[in-house]
Design an enzyme around this catalytic site. Structure first.
Site, mmCIF file in Angstrom:
data_model
loop_
_atom_site.group_PDB
_atom_site.id
_atom_site.type_symbol
_atom_site.label_atom_id
_atom_site.label_comp_id
_atom_site.label_asym_id
_atom_site.label_seq_id
_atom_site.Cartn_x
_atom_site.Cartn_y
_atom_site.Cartn_z
ATOM 1 N N HIS A 158 31.594 45.012 46.217
ATOM 2 C CA HIS A 158 32.121 43.887 46.999
ATOM 3 C C HIS A 158 31.094 42.767 46.930
ATOM 4 O O HIS A 158 29.935 42.946 47.300
ATOM 5 C CB HIS A 158 32.384 44.276 48.453
ATOM 6 C CG HIS A 158 33.011 43.160 49.252
ATOM 7 N ND1 HIS A 158 34.375 43.029 49.400
ATOM 8 C CD2 HIS A 158 32.454 42.113 49.917
ATOM 9 C CE1 HIS A 158 34.638 41.959 50.131
ATOM 10 N NE2 HIS A 158 33.483 41.383 50.456
ATOM 11 N N CYS A 159 31.532 41.595 46.475
ATOM 12 C CA CYS A 159 30.619 40.467 46.303
ATOM 13 C C CYS A 159 30.913 39.395 47.351
ATOM 14 O O CYS A 159 32.001 38.804 47.348
ATOM 15 C CB CYS A 159 30.760 39.870 44.901
ATOM 16 S SG CYS A 159 29.690 38.431 44.623
ATOM 17 N N PRO A 160 29.982 39.127 48.267
ATOM 18 C CA PRO A 160 30.233 38.095 49.277
ATOM 19 C C PRO A 160 30.346 36.700 48.676
ATOM 20 O O PRO A 160 30.992 35.822 49.261
ATOM 21 C CB PRO A 160 29.017 38.209 50.204
ATOM 22 C CG PRO A 160 27.955 38.852 49.379
ATOM 23 C CD PRO A 160 28.671 39.772 48.438
ATOM 24 N N ASN A 164 35.279 38.799 47.902
ATOM 25 C CA ASN A 164 36.277 39.743 47.422
ATOM 26 C C ASN A 164 35.572 40.913 46.746
ATOM 27 O O ASN A 164 34.391 40.827 46.390
ATOM 28 C CB ASN A 164 37.219 39.071 46.425
ATOM 29 C CG ASN A 164 38.552 39.786 46.304
ATOM 30 O OD1 ASN A 164 38.793 40.805 46.952
ATOM 31 N ND2 ASN A 164 39.425 39.260 45.463
#
Length: 301
Positions: A158-160, A164
């Site tokens: 999960h990449c802030p 997403n």
């Protein structure tokens, strides 16, 4: 496990806890605009990081255009570099938007019902996994994301910064985002170096529309931003390409999960992410990859 697990339609709770299918124990899904609406995760940290990303790119465009390229000392130099930098910036922002607003491969929530399991027509001895957090049948290579509150197929992480998960359906856009950010960062650093030389030769009097102190501050901030994001996105791009070529997601590498799927060749793994067949559309965030004859959506492990 209870005696029911010995029946022809065996199931397995990944946490080995009974009663997990009760609706009151299930986390709610992320807010959606409707079944056919745009995918968007309402996470405060992710939204903030996404806005910061756009602001930093727009700041770089401002400095390149109005501090270093205008007024044009050399028209051809300004036109070429301006067109190149802004084209890469548009591609980077488009990639970011597609990575952020594309469903990464969310598993249908709440489908772990008796009727649906029976419709799978499992053979004796076959097992399906259920996620106790989102009450869904968990396909092989899927993992639950605590931010998206869904199980994501082939979840890498999960990449802030894109607010997403990076998963089966949006990995192409995330890879393009890291690549184009790295390219505009490198281009910005080169422009800053040339502009410092120009200002030094002209004694900082004719190299910018801004005062010398303001010009120095603009260039130093852009240089710092370019170095930071060049290093960060280059590493991310390299790890993503390695993950794709090895046909193993970041979570699978971290957890050292046992491989239960047929390993693809490097070229086939790239085509699965970027589309069949190879074309210039691989580099376009506006082109949705055609996965060709993708593997069937398997719940059974």
């Amino acid at each position: 496990m209870k005696n029911s697990s010995a029946s022809s339609h065996r199931t397995r709770d990944i946490d080995y806890r009974a009663g997990y299918l009760r609706p009151e124990h299930c986390a709610p899904p992320p807010p959606r605009a409707g079944s056919g609406g745009m995918w968007f995760i309402r996470d405060g940290c992710g939204i903030t990081c996404g806005v910061i990303t756009w602001m930093l790119v727009l700041y770089a465009q401002f400095v390149v255009a109005f501090v270093m390229l205008l007024p044009a000392r050399n028209l051809l130099y300004s036109l070429v570099n301006g067109a190149l930098f802004n084209s890469l910036a548009v591609l980077a922002l488009a990639s970011h938007a597609r990575a952020m607003c594309t469903d990464p491969g969310a598993v249908p929530k709440g489908n772990a019902t008796k009727e649906f399991i029976e419709s799978l027509q499992l053979k004796p001895g076959q097992v399906v996994y259920k996620c106790p957090k989102c009450c869904s049948i968990k396909p092989d290579r899927a993992h639950h994301c605590s931010v998206c509150k869904r199980c994501i197929k082939k979840m890498d992480h999960h990449c802030p910064w894109v607010n997403n998960c990076v998963g089966e359906n949006n990995q192409k856009y995330f890879v393009l985002f890291t690549m184009y950010i790295a390219l505009i960062s490198l281009h910005a650093l080169l422009l800053v170096a040339f502009h410092f030389l120009l200002c030094y030769e002209s004694d900082w009097t004719k190299c910018s529309n801004f005062s010398p102190p303001a010009t120095v501050i603009f260039l130093i901030l852009l240089c710092f931003e370019g170095l930071l994001f060049l290093l960060f996105t280059s590493v991310m791009f390299g790890t993503q390409v390695h993950s794709i070529c090895s046909d193993e997601t970041g979570i699978e590498q971290l957890k050292k999960e046992e491989r239960r799927w047929a390993k693809r060749s490097r070229w086939m793994s790239l085509k699965v992410v970027f589309g069949h067949p190879f074309s210039i559309s691989w580099l376009s965030p506006f082109a949705t990859p055609d996965h060709g004859k993708a593997d069937a959506y398997q719940y059974i492990v």
